[in-house]
Write an enzyme that holds these catalytic residues in place. Structure first.
Site, PDB file in Angstrom:
ATOM      1  CE1 TYR A 198      -4.060   2.013   0.412  1.00 29.93           C
ATOM      2  CE2 TYR A 198      -2.527   3.451   1.577  1.00 29.93           C
ATOM      3  CZ  TYR A 198      -3.745   3.262   0.945  1.00 29.93           C
ATOM      4  OH  TYR A 198      -4.631   4.293   0.836  1.00 29.93           O
TER       5      TYR A 198
ATOM      6  NE  ARG B 164     -12.115  15.208 -29.759  1.00 26.03           N
ATOM      7  CZ  ARG B 164     -11.945  14.802 -28.487  1.00 26.03           C
ATOM      8  NH1 ARG B 164     -10.762  14.471 -28.028  1.00 26.03           N
ATOM      9  NH2 ARG B 164     -12.962  14.739 -27.672  1.00 26.03           N
TER      10      ARG B 164
ATOM     11  CG  PHE C  76     -16.816  14.430 -26.560  1.00 27.17           C
ATOM     12  CD1 PHE C  76     -16.624  15.498 -25.695  1.00 27.17           C
ATOM     13  CD2 PHE C  76     -15.917  13.383 -26.514  1.00 27.17           C
ATOM     14  CE1 PHE C  76     -15.558  15.513 -24.813  1.00 27.17           C
ATOM     15  CE2 PHE C  76     -14.841  13.389 -25.630  1.00 27.17           C
ATOM     16  CZ  PHE C  76     -14.669  14.455 -24.773  1.00 27.17           C
TER      17      PHE C  76
ATOM     18  CG  PHE D  20      -7.651  17.768 -24.327  1.00 31.34           C
ATOM     19  CD1 PHE D  20      -7.809  17.239 -25.606  1.00 31.34           C
ATOM     20  CD2 PHE D  20      -7.945  16.974 -23.249  1.00 31.34           C
ATOM     21  CE1 PHE D  20      -8.247  15.932 -25.783  1.00 31.34           C
ATOM     22  CE2 PHE D  20      -8.382  15.660 -23.416  1.00 31.34           C
ATOM     23  CZ  PHE D  20      -8.533  15.141 -24.692  1.00 31.34           C
ATOM     24  CB  THR D  21     -12.497  17.505 -23.957  1.00 35.69           C
ATOM     25  OG1 THR D  21     -11.593  16.405 -23.865  1.00 35.69           O
ATOM     26  CG2 THR D  21     -12.869  17.723 -25.425  1.00 35.69           C
TER      27      THR D  21
ATOM     28  CE  LYS E 274      -4.296  10.393 -24.374  1.00 37.29           C
ATOM     29  NZ  LYS E 274      -5.097  10.449 -23.145  1.00 37.29           N
TER      30      LYS E 274
ATOM     31  CG  ASP F 277      -1.576  17.952 -21.605  1.00 36.91           C
ATOM     32  OD1 ASP F 277      -0.951  16.876 -21.581  1.00 36.91           O
ATOM     33  OD2 ASP F 277      -2.801  18.026 -21.802  1.00 36.91           O
TER      34      ASP F 277
HETATM   35  N1  F0G Z   1      -4.378  16.003 -22.238  1.00 32.49           N
HETATM   36  C1  F0G Z   1      -4.409  15.620 -23.522  1.00 32.49           C
HETATM   37  C2  F0G Z   1      -3.698  16.417 -24.559  1.00 32.49           C
HETATM   38  C3  F0G Z   1      -5.135  14.469 -23.876  1.00 32.49           C
HETATM   39  O1  F0G Z   1      -5.162  14.092 -25.148  1.00 32.49           O
HETATM   40  C4  F0G Z   1      -5.805  13.737 -22.872  1.00 32.49           C
HETATM   41  C5  F0G Z   1      -6.600  12.559 -23.210  1.00 32.49           C
HETATM   42  C6  F0G Z   1      -5.741  14.181 -21.559  1.00 32.49           C
HETATM   43  C7  F0G Z   1      -5.006  15.323 -21.284  1.00 32.49           C
HETATM   44  C8  F0G Z   1      -6.463  13.472 -20.442  1.00 32.49           C
HETATM   45  O2  F0G Z   1      -5.833  12.295 -20.136  1.00 32.49           O
HETATM   46  O3  F0G Z   1      -7.471  10.505 -20.782  1.00 32.49           O
HETATM   47  O4  F0G Z   1      -5.502  10.010 -19.313  1.00 32.49           O
HETATM   48  O5  F0G Z   1      -7.408  11.325 -18.451  1.00 32.49           O
HETATM   49  N2  F0G Z   1      -6.926  12.275 -24.378  1.00 32.49           N
HETATM   50  C9  F0G Z   1      -7.605  11.090 -24.819  1.00 32.49           C
HETATM   51  C10 F0G Z   1      -7.785  11.159 -26.321  1.00 32.49           C
HETATM   52  C11 F0G Z   1      -8.862  10.792 -24.103  1.00 32.49           C
HETATM   53  O6  F0G Z   1      -8.448  10.277 -26.869  1.00 32.49           O
HETATM   54  O7  F0G Z   1      -7.227  12.064 -26.965  1.00 32.49           O
HETATM   55  P1  F0G Z   1      -6.614  10.961 -19.648  1.00 32.49           P
END
Ligand code: F0G
Length: 469
Positions: A84, A394, A461, A136-137, A270, A227
């Protein structure tokens, strides 16, 4: 069939890249019939996020958590120390981050958005402004939920799919200055810099730009956070395109770039070649202390943050693999192969081709569909119906609604992302994908557009449902 990059001239002088690995284990794929796909698409409300993956042939929804691990990473999974507290795998991960990214402190999280939550809550107060190179979303939503307002300061070229600028991810320093003049530097806790820029088409930021931005931030006492989700890919483009970097390794470029920033959040799903994981890394002690305390509430103890010990070990190994020059070159080479094929055939895509995906220009595909008829969503549905290839929207659905007015945001870019997982598909798969997109392009006049019939409150989305107009 028109010429492909493979059959085009100069046969005798060709020197191709190839993947620096061979395949040890395979996963069978199934192709459904057109009727089965029609049924599946309907059940999924024409949203590719709602498709069961059993109904998908080639899955190019995302490069997130979908990459293939190496035999070394799988071996690392057997070395999980599932304590843990104080797992040895955490210390291996911390050492890998410090070696390749150069930040002082590590706070592990279950994935990128866990780290976005921590940094946003730690640094943003109500009424603040957070400039960034395109939204970014999940990143923007966490900034908004912390009381901030995101302001796009990316260069104008990024909003034009056809513009060939080599660093379309760059920040426009004049836009930064205008924001400081308008709201005051004291209301800007940090700059949110992404490399590469996902929503712009996987476009990179140059080293010159981050240097200038650092100088600007120093002048106004604003912090600069990165990021770093696809930063390895960003570094490949610097190596390829920026004077003075051709002879530096991706690893060297990465360390230099991060050195201009105060910390980073990371979706390890990624670049880092793992199926789950992420982190926040920072230099300032005050931010570290806050984030390390908060992670215990939302993710898990500060030596695992939502990951199993074995996940952290695979991640530590993945970091080292991710910065290898031959790996990055073949990863981007494959994306480019698909992009060149589509370009040769006149299919409109975002140029130049970025790091992780091909972005189809849905406005050019479907000039007869207004943006509120969801052209990019329509295109993703049509590609799935044609071949079972899964892509994602997108555009206007991803952009969501303005929190002030409640109206749709209308982004300049209305794109369908064809995202390539790392080390998973072959060049033959890319051919099949390109041919399907071409077939959909040839039938573009017949597309009728979609209407949204269910809309969730956050990040719509992912879960929205649609029907044909
Ligand atoms: N920042 C970027 C540029 C991303 O592309 C993503 C995730 C995140 C942050 C968030 O990270 O998913 O590990 O919580 N992108 C995915 C995509 C979902 O399909 O582009 P996460």
């Amino acid at each position: 069939m028109p010429e492909t990059p493979q059959t085009m001239g100069q046969q005798h002088h060709r020197r191709s890249w190839a993947e620096p690995w061979k395949i040890k284990m395979v996963e069978p794929l199934e192709v459904l019939t057109r009727e089965e796909r029609e049924q599946a698409a309907k059940e999924a409300g024409y949203n590719t996020f709602l498709l069961k993956s059993d109904k998908v042939y080639i899955d190019l929804l995302t490069d997130s958590g979908t990459s293939a691990m190496s035999d070394r990473q799988w071996a690392g999974m057997m070395l999980g120390d599932e304590a843990y507290a104080g797992s040895r795998n955490f210390y291996n991960l911390e050492a890998a981050m410090q070696k390749h990214y150069g930040y002082k402190h590590l706070v592990p999280t279950h994935q990128g958005r866990g780290a976005e939550h921590l940094i946003s809550q730690a640094l943003i107060k109500k009424g603040d402004y957070i400039p960034g190179n395109m939204y970014f979303t999940t990143t923007r939503l966490h900034q908004e939920l912390a009381g901030g307002t995101f302001v796009d300061v990316i260069i104008d070229e990024a909003h034009d799919p056809a513009n060939e600028h080599p660093f379309k991810g760059n920040v426009d320093l004049e836009k930064m200055q205008a924001l400081v003049d308008r709201v005051g530097a004291e209301n800007i806790p940090y700059v949110s810099l992404g490399g590469t820029v996902n929503m712009a088409g996987g476009q990179p930021v140059s080293m010159a730009n981050v240097k200038e931005l650092r100088a600007f931030c120093n002048k106004y006492n604003i912090r600069l956070y990165l990021d770093a989700t696809r930063m390895v890919e960003n570094c490949f483009f610097i190596q390829e395109r920026e004077a003075g970097y051709a002879h530096k390794s991706v690893a060297e470029i990465l360390l230099e770039f991060c050195g201009y920033t105060d910390g980073a959040w990371m979706s390890s799903k990624k670049d880092h070649l793992v199926n789950i994981g992420g982190w926040l890394a920072v230099n300032h002690e005050d931010v570290f202390e806050q984030a390390r305390n908060m992670v215990v509430i939302y993710e898990g103890l500060h030596t695992y943050g939502g990951m199993a010990g074995r996940d952290m070990e695979a991640l530590a190994i993945g970091i080292a693999e991710s910065v290898m020059d031959d790996h990055v070159a073949s990863r981007i080479g494959q994306v480019r192969y698909l992009g060149e094929l589509l370009s040769c055939w006149g299919v409109p895509i975002v140029q130049p081709v970025g790091g992780h995906a091909i972005f189809l220009d849905a406005k050019k595909f479907y000039p007869h569909l207004k943006q509120d008829m969801f052209p990019a969503q329509t295109l993703a549905a049509e590609i799935y119906l044609d071949s079972g290839v899964r892509t994602m929207e997108r555009g206007i659905a991803s952009a969501g609604r303005d929190p002030e007015t409640g109206e749709h945001r209308y982004p300049a870019l209305e794109l369908t992302r064809v995202t390539i997982p790392r080390r998973v598909y072959t060049q033959a798969h890319m051919d099949v994908v390109a041919e399907s997109i071409k077939a959909v392009y040839d039938n573009r006049d017949k597309a009728q557009g979609l209407k949204m019939v269910y809309e969730p409150k956050y990040l719509r989305f992912f879960q929205a449902r649609f029907d044909w107009l």
